[in-house]
Design an enzyme around this catalytic site. Structure first.
Site, PDB file in Angstrom:
ATOM      1  N   CYS A 111     -19.297  14.032 -29.989  1.00  0.00           N
ATOM      2  CA  CYS A 111     -20.497  14.814 -29.503  1.00  0.00           C
ATOM      3  C   CYS A 111     -21.807  13.683 -29.846  1.00  0.00           C
ATOM      4  O   CYS A 111     -21.897  13.172 -30.624  1.00  0.00           O
ATOM      5  CB  CYS A 111     -20.637  16.057 -30.020  1.00  0.00           C
ATOM      6  SG  CYS A 111     -19.007  16.964 -29.814  1.00  0.00           S
TER       7      CYS A 111
ATOM      8  N   ARG B  95     -20.277   7.178 -26.020  1.00  0.00           N
ATOM      9  CA  ARG B  95     -19.570   7.634 -27.155  1.00  0.00           C
ATOM     10  C   ARG B  95     -18.423   8.526 -26.467  1.00  0.00           C
ATOM     11  O   ARG B  95     -17.547   9.004 -27.050  1.00  0.00           O
ATOM     12  CB  ARG B  95     -20.369   8.598 -27.993  1.00  0.00           C
ATOM     13  CG  ARG B  95     -21.584   7.880 -28.903  1.00  0.00           C
ATOM     14  CD  ARG B  95     -22.532   8.784 -29.282  1.00  0.00           C
ATOM     15  NE  ARG B  95     -22.115   9.891 -30.256  1.00  0.00           N
ATOM     16  CZ  ARG B  95     -22.345   9.883 -31.369  1.00  0.00           C
ATOM     17  NH1 ARG B  95     -23.108   8.895 -32.041  1.00  0.00           N
ATOM     18  NH2 ARG B  95     -21.831  10.666 -32.165  1.00  0.00           N
TER      19      ARG B  95
ATOM     20  N   TRP C 104     -18.001  16.848 -26.873  1.00  0.00           N
ATOM     21  CA  TRP C 104     -16.582  16.233 -26.845  1.00  0.00           C
ATOM     22  C   TRP C 104     -15.705  17.437 -26.977  1.00  0.00           C
ATOM     23  O   TRP C 104     -15.793  17.758 -28.491  1.00  0.00           O
ATOM     24  CB  TRP C 104     -16.448  14.946 -27.507  1.00  0.00           C
ATOM     25  CG  TRP C 104     -15.127  14.302 -27.647  1.00  0.00           C
ATOM     26  CD1 TRP C 104     -14.239  14.672 -28.908  1.00  0.00           C
ATOM     27  CD2 TRP C 104     -14.401  13.683 -26.829  1.00  0.00           C
ATOM     28  NE1 TRP C 104     -13.194  14.203 -28.606  1.00  0.00           N
ATOM     29  CE2 TRP C 104     -12.929  13.637 -27.603  1.00  0.00           C
ATOM     30  CE3 TRP C 104     -14.558  13.193 -25.553  1.00  0.00           C
ATOM     31  CZ2 TRP C 104     -12.002  12.578 -27.085  1.00  0.00           C
ATOM     32  CZ3 TRP C 104     -13.571  12.221 -24.972  1.00  0.00           C
ATOM     33  CH2 TRP C 104     -12.416  12.140 -25.581  1.00  0.00           C
TER      34      TRP C 104
ATOM     35  N   ASN D  22     -22.865  18.760 -34.003  1.00  0.00           N
ATOM     36  CA  ASN D  22     -21.704  17.947 -34.201  1.00  0.00           C
ATOM     37  C   ASN D  22     -20.852  18.153 -35.241  1.00  0.00           C
ATOM     38  O   ASN D  22     -21.433  18.643 -36.100  1.00  0.00           O
ATOM     39  CB  ASN D  22     -22.185  16.492 -34.005  1.00  0.00           C
ATOM     40  CG  ASN D  22     -22.744  15.940 -32.643  1.00  0.00           C
ATOM     41  OD1 ASN D  22     -22.904  16.506 -31.841  1.00  0.00           O
ATOM     42  ND2 ASN D  22     -23.192  14.697 -32.870  1.00  0.00           N
ATOM     43  N   GLY D  23     -19.489  18.170 -35.146  1.00  0.00           N
ATOM     44  CA  GLY D  23     -18.580  18.391 -36.331  1.00  0.00           C
ATOM     45  C   GLY D  23     -17.755  19.642 -35.984  1.00  0.00           C
ATOM     46  O   GLY D  23     -17.618  19.834 -34.808  1.00  0.00           O
TER      47      GLY D  23
ATOM     48  N   GLU E  14       4.956  -1.546 -31.003  1.00  0.00           N
ATOM     49  CA  GLU E  14       3.368  -1.388 -30.708  1.00  0.00           C
ATOM     50  C   GLU E  14       2.660  -2.701 -31.149  1.00  0.00           C
ATOM     51  O   GLU E  14       1.770  -3.224 -30.377  1.00  0.00           O
ATOM     52  CB  GLU E  14       3.150  -0.219 -31.694  1.00  0.00           C
ATOM     53  CG  GLU E  14       1.692   0.105 -31.830  1.00  0.00           C
ATOM     54  CD  GLU E  14       1.034   0.443 -30.276  1.00  0.00           C
ATOM     55  OE1 GLU E  14       2.024   0.554 -29.590  1.00  0.00           O
ATOM     56  OE2 GLU E  14       0.109   0.582 -30.423  1.00  0.00           O
TER      57      GLU E  14
ATOM     58  N   LYS F 254       0.306  -4.438 -28.405  1.00  0.00           N
ATOM     59  CA  LYS F 254      -1.148  -4.732 -28.595  1.00  0.00           C
ATOM     60  C   LYS F 254      -1.369  -6.287 -28.099  1.00  0.00           C
ATOM     61  O   LYS F 254      -2.391  -6.628 -27.557  1.00  0.00           O
ATOM     62  CB  LYS F 254      -1.623  -4.573 -29.920  1.00  0.00           C
ATOM     63  CG  LYS F 254      -1.548  -3.017 -30.323  1.00  0.00           C
ATOM     64  CD  LYS F 254      -2.803  -2.493 -29.701  1.00  0.00           C
ATOM     65  CE  LYS F 254      -2.494  -1.586 -28.611  1.00  0.00           C
ATOM     66  NZ  LYS F 254      -1.899  -0.396 -28.665  1.00  0.00           N
TER      67      LYS F 254
ATOM     68  N   GLU G  50      -1.082  -6.981 -24.372  1.00  0.00           N
ATOM     69  CA  GLU G  50      -2.233  -6.396 -23.632  1.00  0.00           C
ATOM     70  C   GLU G  50      -3.491  -7.119 -23.821  1.00  0.00           C
ATOM     71  O   GLU G  50      -4.358  -7.388 -22.596  1.00  0.00           O
ATOM     72  CB  GLU G  50      -2.520  -4.999 -24.275  1.00  0.00           C
ATOM     73  CG  GLU G  50      -1.612  -4.009 -23.543  1.00  0.00           C
ATOM     74  CD  GLU G  50      -2.444  -2.634 -24.190  1.00  0.00           C
ATOM     75  OE1 GLU G  50      -2.829  -1.558 -23.391  1.00  0.00           O
ATOM     76  OE2 GLU G  50      -2.295  -2.458 -25.591  1.00  0.00           O
TER      77      GLU G  50
ATOM     78  N   HIS H  73      22.373  -9.735 -30.741  1.00  0.00           N
ATOM     79  CA  HIS H  73      22.864  -9.299 -29.550  1.00  0.00           C
ATOM     80  C   HIS H  73      21.950 -10.002 -28.347  1.00  0.00           C
ATOM     81  O   HIS H  73      21.992  -9.653 -27.002  1.00  0.00           O
ATOM     82  CB  HIS H  73      22.716  -7.937 -29.264  1.00  0.00           C
ATOM     83  CG  HIS H  73      23.721  -7.151 -30.158  1.00  0.00           C
ATOM     84  ND1 HIS H  73      25.049  -7.260 -30.117  1.00  0.00           N
ATOM     85  CD2 HIS H  73      23.141  -6.435 -31.339  1.00  0.00           C
ATOM     86  CE1 HIS H  73      25.569  -6.389 -31.339  1.00  0.00           C
ATOM     87  NE2 HIS H  73      24.432  -6.000 -32.034  1.00  0.00           N
TER      88      HIS H  73
ATOM     89  N   LYS I 221      -7.860   2.469 -18.932  1.00  0.00           N
ATOM     90  CA  LYS I 221      -7.736   3.165 -20.338  1.00  0.00           C
ATOM     91  C   LYS I 221      -6.988   4.209 -19.778  1.00  0.00           C
ATOM     92  O   LYS I 221      -6.165   4.550 -20.804  1.00  0.00           O
ATOM     93  CB  LYS I 221      -9.255   3.538 -20.437  1.00  0.00           C
ATOM     94  CG  LYS I 221      -9.001   4.324 -21.710  1.00  0.00           C
ATOM     95  CD  LYS I 221      -8.764   3.615 -22.776  1.00  0.00           C
ATOM     96  CE  LYS I 221      -8.647   4.415 -24.078  1.00  0.00           C
ATOM     97  NZ  LYS I 221      -7.660   3.940 -25.155  1.00  0.00           N
TER      98      LYS I 221
HETATM   99  O1  M6R Z   1      -3.620   8.320 -22.562  1.00  0.00           O
HETATM  100  P1  M6R Z   1      -2.198   8.169 -23.055  1.00  0.00           P
HETATM  101  O2  M6R Z   1      -2.039   8.238 -24.432  1.00  0.00           O
HETATM  102  O3  M6R Z   1      -1.159   8.912 -22.210  1.00  0.00           O
HETATM  103  O4  M6R Z   1      -1.813   6.723 -22.277  1.00  0.00           O
HETATM  104  C1  M6R Z   1      -0.589   6.167 -22.406  1.00  0.00           C
HETATM  105  C2  M6R Z   1      -0.499   4.725 -22.191  1.00  0.00           C
HETATM  106  O5  M6R Z   1      -0.945   4.285 -20.849  1.00  0.00           O
HETATM  107  C3  M6R Z   1      -1.471   3.914 -23.186  1.00  0.00           C
HETATM  108  O6  M6R Z   1      -0.905   4.203 -24.386  1.00  0.00           O
HETATM  109  C4  M6R Z   1      -1.323   2.423 -22.964  1.00  0.00           C
HETATM  110  O7  M6R Z   1      -0.036   1.948 -23.144  1.00  0.00           O
HETATM  111  C5  M6R Z   1      -2.552   1.699 -23.670  1.00  0.00           C
HETATM  112  N1  M6R Z   1      -3.026   0.609 -23.185  1.00  0.00           N
HETATM  113  C6  M6R Z   1      -1.901   1.171 -24.967  1.00  0.00           C
HETATM  114  O8  M6R Z   1      -2.847   0.406 -25.640  1.00  0.00           O
END
Ligand code: M6R
Length: 631
Positions: free
Chosen positions: A2, A27, A73, A99-100, A500, A504, A507, A523, A626
């Protein structure tokens, strides 16, 4: 998160407040509102973008040279006009932006209702407006604010105005930042300096436990128990962009570094003081009659959320003794899944808008499942679709690569797991009548959750040096920035970390990276290993967990025997795998199911640093959105 803006001066407040709100847009928010005082209190709110509020304000302009505004938010109650700030008291005398999170708002709300106060919103903030109203009857605004704040538990940054004292504004801070901008005969308040910067660079930063009382010509700073304090007026030397990212060059880095606080926010209010209970609304009243027991758990998610879900499925199966599987929502919805009677599905999503996760939950529901959600964005589609669940309260995640959401999802899953264990022991005891988690173990887990933010901070401090650029992560990134392939290996809870870490890296640095379970290495992927292949081996372990440290030691031997270059993530003081590795990243010990929180952080930073060294923008990786709201 917020945003707050306030203005008291000689000019029209409305355009200044509006401009301030626009500067806080970065934000993240879901609704906004503004209140000014002219003849009485004027209030306008809107759901959605600031331009919608702006349109409203064009229709009915708010007069007055004093006012407050807010971008919300949502945390308590959906993003609706009613729930948007500013909030007012019964008589429309007081307006407040906050906020909070107020932790004891339920109790206060009940008490105030009993005293005759009329609540209109679902928010925690509204209790503050009514508390101030109660004391403002025969006290000045600042005295009333102080009395009200003395009753609150939780975090706040607030700004308050009152038609009874129409040239006064009071702001106070405890846990949520506030800055006061000072100009000749004009004052500004904001939750971050970007809203103030166009008008003045002279500011006072309020600390926790401090408040400011602004009048037309002067200001006074005090403690919350009314002791005057002298605050220095400081000069802002930063530019706007730096402020938005709190001085960090990218949102991704900011979001990685703020994880200790995000995790605290996820934990807030759940662990009970005795350490042997957790509280969450979705389990408070039990499941409906149609769901007398839980026969299976399905976690449904995509991308990073799926990796967190995998950790969740491991911990749930271990403790709850119920089959728990994590499925890629994007696949689940396009096959012919069987949902057994009494299945509990848990959708995990940062945005709450991922089309595949939403679709999978809808399908699960149609097939008879009872659905919960673990979601960051309050009031999002998935949050509305499920019967209940947990919000992460991690704050807006703006970097496309998900970072803080992952650690908060693992923490939320751990809390839910504890809650489900207690719930199932009541409604569906194990055959041997043993509790799923003993009080001793429950306490161990909740204690570990409580210290987790500090351990995350220790990891950040140990592996990354923002100032010198010489942290271990920066050194590793320098060494490997030109490489085209990476392999990440882990077993058990460390396997989702491997996935993960690799996700990262690919990506944001566009390096091909494979995350694999170390047990599967023989395997197939072992064929990839040669002297050019960096292999990140994730091997921290919990000595109480029957997990195969020895086995991953053997995997490390196999990698070394083929010339692979090992980057090891291990417990502090590890002296076996460390000796085989070219690079060693150490993290503190923790419980096995929480290792993913600590061990993923260096891998997030590694991906970030490599992307920077390759000249890429980690906040806007190519081809990625995103939130993936289409199939
Ligand atoms: O908003 P969500 O957590 O549902 O999104 C899922 C994926 O699209 C998201 O985690 C994507 O893999 C990211 N870019 C990972 O960094």
């Amino acid at each position: 998160m917020c945003g707050i803006v306030g203005y008291l001066g000689t000019k029209d407040a409305m355009p200044i407040l509006l401009e301030g709100l626009k500067r806080l847009e970065y934000r993240g928010y879901d609704s906004a509102g503004m209140a000014t005082i002219s003849d009485g209190l004027n209030l306008t709110k809107a759901v959605g973008k600031i331009v919608i509020l702006e349109k409203e304000l064009k229709r009915r302009s708010l007069a007055g040279s004093i006012g407050i505004a807010h971008t919300r938010w949502a945390t308590h109650g959906e993003p609706t006009i009613i729930n948007a700030h500013p909030h007012v008291d019964c008589e429309g005398v007081i307006a407040i932006a906050h906020n909070g999170i107020i932790e004891n708002y339920r109790t206060l709300r009940t008490l105030l209702k009993r005293e005759g106060h009329n609540f209109k919103t679902e928010t925690d903030t509204e209790v503050i407006a009514h508390l101030i109203e109660k004391y403002h009857e025969d006290a000045s605004l600042e005295d009333a604010v102080q009395k009200a704040l003395a009753q609150l538990k939780g975090a706040y940054g607030i700004v308050v105005i009152s038609t009874k004292e129409s040239r006064k504004m009071v702001a106070a801070r405890n846990g949520s930042p506030l800055v006061v901008g000072v100009l000749d005969k004009e004052f500004f308040i904001a939750s971050d300096a970007s809203a103030i910067l166009p008008y003045t660079r002279d500011v006072i930063y309020l600390n926790d436990g401090e408040m400011v009382i602004l009048n037309s010509h002067s200001y006074r700073t005090t403690t919350l128990d009314n002791k005057d304090i002298n605050k220095e007026v400081e000069k802002i030397t930063w530019d706007l962009e730096m402020i938005e990212k709190s001085g960090y060059p990218h949102f991704m880095l900011k979001e990685i570094i703020e994880q200790p606080q995000s995790i605290k926010n996820t934990l807030r209010g759940h662990i009970q003081p005795d350490g042997i209970e957790v509280k969450m609304n979705c389990l408070q009243n039990g499941f409906p009659k149609a769901m007398p027991k839980i026969s299976a758990i399905k976690l449904l998610a995509c991308g990073t959320s799926w990796n967190a879900g995998l950790v969740g499925s491991f911990m749930m199966e271990k403790i709850l003794r119920i089959p728990a599987t994590c499925e890629q929502a994007s696949e689940f919805r396009y096959r012919w899944p069987v949902i057994q009677p009494h299945t509990l599905s848990i959708g995990i999503s940062q945005s709450g808008e991922t089309a595949d996760t939403k679709g999978a939950l809808e399908l699960a529901k149609k097939l008879g499942s009872y659905n919960l959600g673990i979601v960051n964005v309050v009031g999002s589609s998935i949050a509305r679709l499920v019967e209940g669940g947990l919000y992460l309260h991690a704050g807006p995640e703006i970097g496309v690569a998900s970072t803080k959401a992952f650690s908060c999802q693992v923490v939320a899953l751990s809390i839910l797991n504890l809650g489900l264990a207690r719930y199932l022991d009541k409604v569906q005891p194990l055959e041997n009548k043993e509790p799923r988690v003993t009080d001793k173990d429950f306490k161990r887990i909740s204690n570990e959750l409580i210290v987790l933010p500090d351990k995350v901070q220790q990891v950040l401090d140990a592996v990354y040096d923002k100032d010198s650029g010489q942290g271990i992560i920066q050194q590793i990134a320098k060494e490997f920035k030109g490489i085209n392939n990476f392999l990440y290996l882990g077993r058990g809870y460390n396997y989702p970390i491997a996935l993960e870490g690799a996700l990262k890296l690919k990506e944001i640095s566009y390096i091909h990276a494979e995350g694999y379970s170390a047990s599967e290495m023989k395997h197939g992927p072992i064929a990839l290993i040669d002297k050019n292949m960096p292999v990140v081996i994730i091997a921290p372990h919990d000595s109480e967990e029957p997990i195969s440290y020895d086995k991953i030691v053997s995997n490390a031997e196999e990698v070394r025997a083929r010339g692979g270059r090992i980057i090891a993530v291990v417990n502090n003081g590890d002296d076996v795998i460390s000796k085989m590795a070219e690079w060693v990243i150490e993290i503190p010990n923790t419980l096995a199911h929480l290792v993913p929180v600590l061990a993923t952080i260096p891998l997030q930073l590694l991906a970030y640093e490599i992307a920077i060294m390759r000249g890429l923008d980690p906040d806007k990786p190519r081809n990625l959105a995103k939130s993936v709201t289409v199939e």
